[in-house]
Design an enzyme around this catalytic site. Sequence first.
Site, PDB file in Angstrom:
ATOM      1  CD  GLU A  56     -74.764  26.294  74.228  1.00 30.65           C
ATOM      2  OE1 GLU A  56     -74.476  25.899  75.363  1.00 30.65           O
ATOM      3  OE2 GLU A  56     -74.123  25.972  73.204  1.00 30.65           O
ATOM      4  NE  ARG A 107     -74.155  22.687  68.235  1.00 26.59           N
ATOM      5  CZ  ARG A 107     -74.107  22.006  69.364  1.00 26.59           C
ATOM      6  NH1 ARG A 107     -74.683  20.828  69.450  1.00 26.59           N
ATOM      7  NH2 ARG A 107     -73.483  22.499  70.404  1.00 26.59           N
ATOM      8  CB  THR A 139     -72.656  26.264  67.846  1.00 26.10           C
ATOM      9  OG1 THR A 139     -73.349  25.413  68.752  1.00 26.10           O
ATOM     10  CG2 THR A 139     -71.731  25.402  67.003  1.00 26.10           C
ATOM     11  CE  LYS A 145     -70.284  24.393  75.543  1.00 29.91           C
ATOM     12  NZ  LYS A 145     -71.343  24.564  74.537  1.00 29.91           N
TER      13      LYS A 145
HETATM   14  C1  3PG Z   1     -73.273  21.160  73.277  1.00 31.31           C
HETATM   15  O1  3PG Z   1     -72.679  22.186  72.964  1.00 31.31           O
HETATM   16  O2  3PG Z   1     -73.696  20.324  72.468  1.00 31.31           O
HETATM   17  C2  3PG Z   1     -73.524  20.996  74.710  1.00 31.31           C
HETATM   18  O3  3PG Z   1     -72.413  21.114  75.420  1.00 31.31           O
HETATM   19  C3  3PG Z   1     -74.403  19.857  75.089  1.00 31.31           C
HETATM   20  O4  3PG Z   1     -73.798  18.650  75.224  1.00 31.31           O
HETATM   21  P1  3PG Z   1     -74.750  17.397  75.499  1.00 31.31           P
HETATM   22  O5  3PG Z   1     -75.526  17.150  74.250  1.00 31.31           O
HETATM   23  O6  3PG Z   1     -73.820  16.258  75.832  1.00 31.31           O
HETATM   24  O7  3PG Z   1     -75.640  17.756  76.656  1.00 31.31           O
END
Ligand code: 3PG
Length: 220
Positions: free
Chosen positions: A47, A51, A75, A135
């Site tokens: 993923e 960002r 995101t 999710k």
């Molecule tokens: C995110 O979208 O940042 C993820 O869900 C990851 O979360 P994490 O950094 O706690 O693994």
Amino acid sequence: MIKSNFPEDLSTRITKSGIVAVLVIDKPEDSEPLAEALLKGGVNIIELTLRTPSAIESVKRIVKGFPEMTVGIGTILFPEQVSEVKAAGAVFGLAPGMNPIVVKKTVEESFPFIPGIATASDIEAALGFGCRILKFFPAETGGGLKHLESMATPYAHLGLKFVPLGGLNQENFTDYLKSKFVTAIGGSWIAKREEISQHKWASITEKARIAVESINKMKK
Ligand code: 3PG
């Protein structure tokens, strides 16, 4: 019932792998060595989050150089991003939340999408768009596995599957993965943003390898 928004072969690939590496990439030139490091450790689903300004360029580089990598992009917050990530070559998308405007666009564009859910109402909103993989975010602070199982139980007959994300790590992820509701787990612990910027490829490979080894042991 509304048709699932997820192709069967893609959901099988996600279930088979069981793990998704969440990535924040600052420099596009880090994309290739990062993908190589993850694949070397056995992680083949990502993923890549939208960002950073370089996210799209990073997706393009990984898609081009590593066909064995299943590239998801996370995101996705605005509908106009859907065509952009699709054009970049991502094969599925995710978001932290359940934004009907974004999800509607993914349905119109036939782009497989995993919205973020934290409540029963989020699940029901997602169902209406044909989402069957969701999710669970943020998993650990949002009640953990116990909460997910209580929340998912009324929908068990629909065969929904969840990807818990947020606060998972090598120590706690196997508990989640044992649940019948969980199709895969993920997190940023495998390749942290700072590690990527500092080119800690060997350490990323090692963390990926350890995680994959734990998953393989569970399958036995
Ligand atoms: C995110 O979208 O940042 C993820 O869900 C990851 O979360 P994490 O950094 O706690 O693994």
